[in-house]
Design a protein around this motif. Structure first.
Motif: not given
Length: 287
Positions: A63, A75, A78-79, A81-83, A85-86
């Motif tokens: 990340r 983008s 970003h998607l 990275d979000r996963e 992080r989750r």
């Protein structure tokens, strides 16, 4: 008839020694760390907790590397990275259960006999809670296979990002942004003293460290970043261990009610001592 020029051995050597494009360097690094996370999550038996710990490290490094490419990577980054992080947050409770046991072990090693008995009893309670939660996690996702499968999909998507568009200028701007966020978080923590503020500072320090690690000297960091003080990162990590212990002394604690007051006192005393050392380290770094 024009003859074609043949590159000399010296030219070929110069080409082979040319620096790797920064985007390609970061792509390989991020992909390698994500592959490492997938492998570590496959560790079994008594190694599962160390595997989760190492996997979360690699997820954070991935990340941090993606953040060096924002917003240039688009983008899609970003998607991804979000996963990531989750998934990392999803693993945090499993990691915390083991970290609590490790913290109690460290406290026991440097405690006197007056509190050693309490720490041993607390350690047994924490180990039981760790085993119970680990069993629940493994039963729900044997071998953590679902998480590993999803990470494999994310790895393929991440490799397909437009890494070649990255250049030294955009990466240096990202480093400057990390440094500014770290400084702001440090100022806020030292002024307010809230546990969450201190934890945020630790995360910001860790991210900058991980980004410098990812670059590995491929480009010189901007002067604003300066020399990174790893001692500060280590002290903030130790302080977080005491915060974790304090968080487990509440009403739903696995510890005996009669032990919680002593454990809370130990955590508060340790936190105060470490934060004083952190203040000194931060002042030294700024000088």
């Amino acid at each position: 008839m024009t003859s074609k020029s043949v590159p000399s051995p010296a030219d070929s050597a110069a080409e082979s020694e040319a620096p790797e494009p920064i985007g390609e360097h970061l792509r390989i690094y991020a992909s390698t760390e994500l592959a490492r996370a997938i492998a570590c999550l496959g560790w079994r038996g008594g190694r599962i907790h160390e595997g989760v710990h190492q996997a979360r490290k690699s997820l954070r490094r991935t990340r941090a590397t993606l953040a060096l490419g924002a917003p240039v990577l688009g983008s899609g980054a970003h998607l991804i990275d979000r996963e990531l992080r989750r998934i990392n947050r999803n693993l945090s409770r499993l990691r915390d259960a083991h970290a609590l046991v490790e913290t109690l072990d460290r406290l026991h090693r440097k405690s006197d006999e007056q509190v050693a008995h309490t720490l041993r009893r607390a350690r047994r309670s924490a180990a039981r809670a760790r085993a119970e939660y680990t069993h629940v996690c493994v039963a729900a996702d044997p071998g953590l296979a679902d998480r590993r499968s999803l990470l494999g999909v994310l790895q393929a998507a991440m490799t397909a990002l437009p890494w070649t568009v990255l250049d030294a200028s955009s990466v240096q701007l990202a480093l400057q942004d990390s440094a500014q966020r770290m400084e702001a978080a440090g100022l806020r923590a030292r002024n307010r003293g809230d546990d969450e503020d201190w934890h945020r500072w630790r995360r910001r320090v860790r991210r900058l460290s991980q980004q410098l690690r990812a670059l590995d000297g491929v480009i010189a960091p901007p002067s604003r970043v300066g020399e990174f003080d790893k001692r500060l990162a280590n002290l903030l990590g130790e302080a977080q261990d005491y915060t974790l212990l304090r968080e487990h002394c509440g009403k739903r604690s696995a510890f005996l009610h009669t032990d919680r007051a002593l454990l809370r006192e130990l955590s508060e005393r340790g936190t105060e001592t470490l934060r004083q050392r952190i203040e000194t380290a931060a002042a030294t770094s700024a000088a």
